[in-house]
Design a protein around this motif. Structure first.
Motif, PDB file in Angstrom:
ATOM      1  N   TYR A 144       3.967  -1.041   4.108  1.00  0.00           N
ATOM      2  CA  TYR A 144       3.480  -1.078   2.726  1.00  0.00           C
ATOM      3  C   TYR A 144       4.486  -1.814   1.829  1.00  0.00           C
ATOM      4  CZ  TYR A 144       2.278   0.282  -1.969  1.00  0.00           C
ATOM      5  OH  TYR A 144       1.980   0.239  -3.305  1.00  0.00           O
ATOM      6  N   LEU A 145       5.767  -1.477   1.969  1.00  0.00           N
ATOM      7  CA  LEU A 145       6.790  -2.064   1.087  1.00  0.00           C
ATOM      8  C   LEU A 145       6.948  -3.565   1.324  1.00  0.00           C
ATOM      9  CD1 LEU A 145       9.372   0.859   1.247  1.00  0.00           C
ATOM     10  CD2 LEU A 145       8.007   0.184  -0.734  1.00  0.00           C
ATOM     11  N   ILE A 146       6.861  -3.979   2.597  1.00  0.00           N
ATOM     12  CA  ILE A 146       6.962  -5.419   2.892  1.00  0.00           C
ATOM     13  C   ILE A 146       5.743  -6.155   2.322  1.00  0.00           C
ATOM     14  CG2 ILE A 146       6.987  -7.173   4.718  1.00  0.00           C
ATOM     15  CD1 ILE A 146       8.669  -5.242   6.418  1.00  0.00           C
ATOM     16  N   GLN A 147       4.552  -5.570   2.521  1.00  0.00           N
ATOM     17  CA  GLN A 147       3.336  -6.203   1.985  1.00  0.00           C
ATOM     18  C   GLN A 147       3.422  -6.322   0.455  1.00  0.00           C
ATOM     19  OE1 GLN A 147       0.449  -7.089   4.137  1.00  0.00           O
ATOM     20  NE2 GLN A 147       0.090  -8.344   2.333  1.00  0.00           N
ATOM     21  N   ASP A 148       3.936  -5.289  -0.175  1.00  0.00           N
ATOM     22  CA  ASP A 148       4.089  -5.277  -1.626  1.00  0.00           C
ATOM     23  C   ASP A 148       5.046  -6.391  -2.077  1.00  0.00           C
ATOM     24  OD1 ASP A 148       3.306  -3.885  -4.000  1.00  0.00           O
ATOM     25  OD2 ASP A 148       5.389  -3.201  -4.195  1.00  0.00           O
ATOM     26  N   GLU A 149       6.138  -6.568  -1.330  1.00  0.00           N
ATOM     27  CA  GLU A 149       7.109  -7.615  -1.659  1.00  0.00           C
ATOM     28  C   GLU A 149       6.534  -9.002  -1.396  1.00  0.00           C
ATOM     29  OE1 GLU A 149      10.174  -7.628  -3.167  1.00  0.00           O
ATOM     30  OE2 GLU A 149       9.646  -5.585  -3.647  1.00  0.00           O
ATOM     31  N   ILE A 150       5.715  -9.137  -0.356  1.00  0.00           N
ATOM     32  CA  ILE A 150       5.078 -10.434  -0.077  1.00  0.00           C
ATOM     33  C   ILE A 150       4.186 -10.821  -1.266  1.00  0.00           C
ATOM     34  CG2 ILE A 150       3.366 -11.621   1.367  1.00  0.00           C
ATOM     35  CD1 ILE A 150       4.547 -10.079   3.781  1.00  0.00           C
ATOM     36  N   LYS A 151       3.440  -9.836  -1.786  1.00  0.00           N
ATOM     37  CA  LYS A 151       2.578 -10.108  -2.953  1.00  0.00           C
ATOM     38  C   LYS A 151       3.417 -10.481  -4.160  1.00  0.00           C
ATOM     39  CE  LYS A 151      -1.292  -7.160  -1.721  1.00  0.00           C
ATOM     40  NZ  LYS A 151      -1.773  -5.797  -1.807  1.00  0.00           N
ATOM     41  N   ARG A 152       4.530  -9.774  -4.346  1.00  0.00           N
ATOM     42  CA  ARG A 152       5.377  -9.978  -5.523  1.00  0.00           C
ATOM     43  C   ARG A 152       6.152 -11.302  -5.433  1.00  0.00           C
ATOM     44  NH1 ARG A 152      10.442  -9.058  -7.480  1.00  0.00           N
ATOM     45  NH2 ARG A 152      11.268  -8.614  -5.409  1.00  0.00           N
ATOM     46  N   VAL A 153       6.760 -11.545  -4.266  1.00  0.00           N
ATOM     47  CA  VAL A 153       7.644 -12.709  -4.111  1.00  0.00           C
ATOM     48  C   VAL A 153       6.843 -13.989  -3.846  1.00  0.00           C
ATOM     49  CG1 VAL A 153       9.505 -13.701  -2.677  1.00  0.00           C
ATOM     50  CG2 VAL A 153       9.543 -11.267  -3.246  1.00  0.00           C
ATOM     51  N   ILE A 154       5.783 -13.891  -3.062  1.00  0.00           N
ATOM     52  CA  ILE A 154       5.088 -15.093  -2.594  1.00  0.00           C
ATOM     53  C   ILE A 154       3.684 -15.231  -3.175  1.00  0.00           C
ATOM     54  CG2 ILE A 154       4.149 -16.245  -0.534  1.00  0.00           C
ATOM     55  CD1 ILE A 154       6.531 -15.028   0.986  1.00  0.00           C
ATOM     56  N   GLY A 155       2.926 -14.134  -3.228  1.00  0.00           N
ATOM     57  CA  GLY A 155       1.525 -14.220  -3.658  1.00  0.00           C
ATOM     58  C   GLY A 155       0.667 -14.768  -2.527  1.00  0.00           C
ATOM     59  N   HIS A 156      -0.386 -15.472  -2.878  1.00  0.00           N
ATOM     60  CA  HIS A 156      -1.326 -16.054  -1.905  1.00  0.00           C
ATOM     61  C   HIS A 156      -1.990 -14.995  -1.026  1.00  0.00           C
ATOM     62  CE1 HIS A 156       0.076 -20.040  -2.917  1.00  0.00           C
ATOM     63  NE2 HIS A 156       1.304 -19.760  -2.528  1.00  0.00           N
ATOM     64  N   THR A 157      -1.930 -13.727  -1.404  1.00  0.00           N
ATOM     65  CA  THR A 157      -2.585 -12.717  -0.568  1.00  0.00           C
ATOM     66  C   THR A 157      -2.945 -11.452  -1.341  1.00  0.00           C
ATOM     67  OG1 THR A 157      -2.426 -11.433   1.483  1.00  0.00           O
ATOM     68  CG2 THR A 157      -0.386 -11.717   0.269  1.00  0.00           C
ATOM     69  N   ASP A 158      -4.126 -10.922  -1.040  1.00  0.00           N
ATOM     70  CA  ASP A 158      -4.542  -9.613  -1.569  1.00  0.00           C
ATOM     71  C   ASP A 158      -4.616  -8.622  -0.421  1.00  0.00           C
ATOM     72  OD1 ASP A 158      -4.935 -10.538  -4.161  1.00  0.00           O
ATOM     73  OD2 ASP A 158      -6.910 -11.336  -3.616  1.00  0.00           O
ATOM     74  N   ARG A 159      -4.109  -9.025   0.712  1.00  0.00           N
ATOM     75  CA  ARG A 159      -4.268  -8.202   1.904  1.00  0.00           C
ATOM     76  C   ARG A 159      -3.470  -6.904   1.793  1.00  0.00           C
ATOM     77  NH1 ARG A 159      -6.771 -10.976   5.832  1.00  0.00           N
ATOM     78  NH2 ARG A 159      -7.072 -13.183   5.371  1.00  0.00           N
ATOM     79  N   VAL A 160      -3.912  -5.911   2.558  1.00  0.00           N
ATOM     80  CA  VAL A 160      -3.200  -4.632   2.601  1.00  0.00           C
ATOM     81  C   VAL A 160      -2.703  -4.415   4.034  1.00  0.00           C
ATOM     82  CG1 VAL A 160      -4.482  -3.560   0.698  1.00  0.00           C
ATOM     83  CG2 VAL A 160      -5.352  -3.371   3.041  1.00  0.00           C
ATOM     84  N   PRO A 161      -1.679  -3.581   4.203  1.00  0.00           N
ATOM     85  CA  PRO A 161      -1.175  -3.332   5.561  1.00  0.00           C
ATOM     86  C   PRO A 161      -2.281  -2.774   6.455  1.00  0.00           C
ATOM     87  CG  PRO A 161       0.295  -2.414   3.923  1.00  0.00           C
ATOM     88  CD  PRO A 161      -0.933  -2.841   3.189  1.00  0.00           C
ATOM     89  N   SER A 162      -2.231  -3.133   7.708  1.00  0.00           N
ATOM     90  CA  SER A 162      -3.275  -2.711   8.621  1.00  0.00           C
ATOM     91  C   SER A 162      -2.689  -1.937   9.808  1.00  0.00           C
ATOM     92  CB  SER A 162      -4.022  -3.960   9.106  1.00  0.00           C
ATOM     93  OG  SER A 162      -5.018  -3.589  10.007  1.00  0.00           O
ATOM     94  N   LYS A 163      -3.319  -0.804  10.101  1.00  0.00           N
ATOM     95  CA  LYS A 163      -2.889   0.023  11.238  1.00  0.00           C
ATOM     96  C   LYS A 163      -3.512  -0.536  12.513  1.00  0.00           C
ATOM     97  CE  LYS A 163      -4.441   4.316  11.233  1.00  0.00           C
ATOM     98  NZ  LYS A 163      -4.479   5.727  10.804  1.00  0.00           N
ATOM     99  N   THR A 164      -2.733  -0.634  13.576  1.00  0.00           N
ATOM    100  CA  THR A 164      -3.298  -1.147  14.830  1.00  0.00           C
ATOM    101  C   THR A 164      -2.640  -0.490  16.039  1.00  0.00           C
ATOM    102  OG1 THR A 164      -3.622  -3.104  16.225  1.00  0.00           O
ATOM    103  CG2 THR A 164      -1.675  -3.120  14.816  1.00  0.00           C
ATOM    104  N   ASN A 165      -3.447  -0.355  17.081  1.00  0.00           N
ATOM    105  CA  ASN A 165      -2.907   0.148  18.347  1.00  0.00           C
ATOM    106  C   ASN A 165      -2.947  -0.936  19.408  1.00  0.00           C
ATOM    107  OD1 ASN A 165      -1.750   2.682  18.799  1.00  0.00           O
ATOM    108  ND2 ASN A 165      -3.655   3.684  18.174  1.00  0.00           N
ATOM    109  N   ASN A 166      -3.304  -2.142  18.984  1.00  0.00           N
ATOM    110  CA  ASN A 166      -3.548  -3.218  19.943  1.00  0.00           C
ATOM    111  C   ASN A 166      -2.412  -4.209  20.109  1.00  0.00           C
ATOM    112  OD1 ASN A 166      -6.110  -2.158  20.343  1.00  0.00           O
ATOM    113  ND2 ASN A 166      -6.938  -3.316  18.606  1.00  0.00           N
ATOM    114  N   VAL A 167      -1.314  -3.995  19.412  1.00  0.00           N
ATOM    115  CA  VAL A 167      -0.190  -4.929  19.570  1.00  0.00           C
ATOM    116  C   VAL A 167       0.852  -4.255  20.464  1.00  0.00           C
ATOM    117  CG1 VAL A 167       1.599  -6.252  18.391  1.00  0.00           C
ATOM    118  CG2 VAL A 167      -0.635  -5.947  17.307  1.00  0.00           C
ATOM    119  N   PHE A 168       0.991  -4.804  21.673  1.00  0.00           N
ATOM    120  CA  PHE A 168       1.808  -4.177  22.720  1.00  0.00           C
ATOM    121  C   PHE A 168       3.230  -3.867  22.248  1.00  0.00           C
ATOM    122  CE2 PHE A 168       4.418  -4.202  26.577  1.00  0.00           C
ATOM    123  CZ  PHE A 168       3.717  -3.314  27.369  1.00  0.00           C
ATOM    124  N   LEU A 169       3.899  -4.856  21.679  1.00  0.00           N
ATOM    125  CA  LEU A 169       5.308  -4.688  21.325  1.00  0.00           C
ATOM    126  C   LEU A 169       5.526  -3.563  20.315  1.00  0.00           C
ATOM    127  CD1 LEU A 169       8.271  -5.731  21.537  1.00  0.00           C
ATOM    128  CD2 LEU A 169       7.742  -7.263  19.651  1.00  0.00           C
TER     129      LEU A 169
END
Ligand SMILES: [Zn+2]
Length: 246
Positions: free
Chosen positions: A166-191
């Motif tokens: 959440y905090l990284i997504q918030d900073e991406i919006k603040r510092v960079i913009g170009h996105t309204d996306r929200v953090p997404s929960k996933t179980n499909n990324v192996f690493l």
């Protein structure tokens, strides 16, 4: 004049004695080591953070339509800037790679075998380093060119993953913009699912979008993205309570 003169001499004498005493104190008092003082005063001292620049070597990852923006190069560039930011704040940083290579063994010939060895070795490397946190950097790509915007992903195994995400997504919006996306929960990324620590994957933008592919290639955007991720991590380690994402 005589009286006053004697008085002045006396004061000077006391001054010298005081100066001598201060000098003695300075010599006898063991001053703290400057480097340890610096380390003590930095916000991420004592924190071990792993950074995973996605892909590498024969695995280039996603590529722009024009072929000039390659995921493995963008992820490494952003990861190196992020590493520097974190180290300057006192963190001990572990990188899964710092050059253009994958983590498969030399005898793994087939691309598919290399890919599965590579990802397992990344998990092992991260777990062996017992970091407090892992951030994996990737570039997004889908068939349609219309989507853009960076987005964070987290595995639900650790509450902290959602918070940092959440905090990284918030900073991406603040510092960079170009996105309204929200953090997404996933179980499909192996690493990020398999590591034994809180972990976030950052898709730093869509290489399939022409405008964003140009941005991903620019040093300004790469540094700004590294800075946004760094600021998000700093907010987490400064004790900020992030609202849990949907
Ligand atoms: Zn990727």
């Amino acid at each position: 004049m005589g009286q006053r003169g004697r008085y002045t001499v006396t004061r000077k004498g006391v001054g010298w004695i005081l100066a001598f005493a201060v000098l003695m104190l300075l010599f006898t008092y063991e001053a703290p080591d400057r480097s340890s003082w610096q380390a003590w005063s930095l916000p991420l001292t004592g924190t071990v953070i792993a950074i995973d620049p996605g892909h590498g070597g024969i695995d280039g990852g996603a590529v722009s339509k024009a072929g000039d923006v390659v995921e493995k190069e963008v992820t490494l560039a952003i990861s190196m800037y992020l590493r520097d930011f974190l180290q300057q704040s006192g963190a001990f940083v572990v990188m899964t790679r710092e050059e253009d290579k994958d983590l498969a063994s030399p005898d793994a010939a087939q691309a598919r075998k290399r890919k599965s060895e590579d990802i397992r070795n990344r998990v092992r490397l991260v777990n062996d380093s017992t970091p407090d946190f892992l951030v994996s950097i990737h570039v997004n790509s889908i068939p349609s060119p219309k989507w853009s915007g960076a987005q964070t992903f987290y595995s639900p195994s650790f509450k902290k993953s959602a918070e940092v995400s959440y905090l990284i997504q918030d900073e991406i919006k603040r510092v960079i913009g170009h996105t309204d996306r929200v953090p997404s929960k996933t179980n499909n990324v192996f690493l990020i699912r398999e590591v034994n620590c809180p972990a976030v994957l950052v898709e730093v933008g869509f290489v399939s979008n022409t405008e964003e592919a140009k941005r991903l290639q620019s040093v300004e955007y790469q540094k700004a993205m590294a800075n946004a991720i760094y600021q998000g991590i700093l907010r987490q380690y400064s004790g900020e309570k992030a609202p849990i994402t949907p």
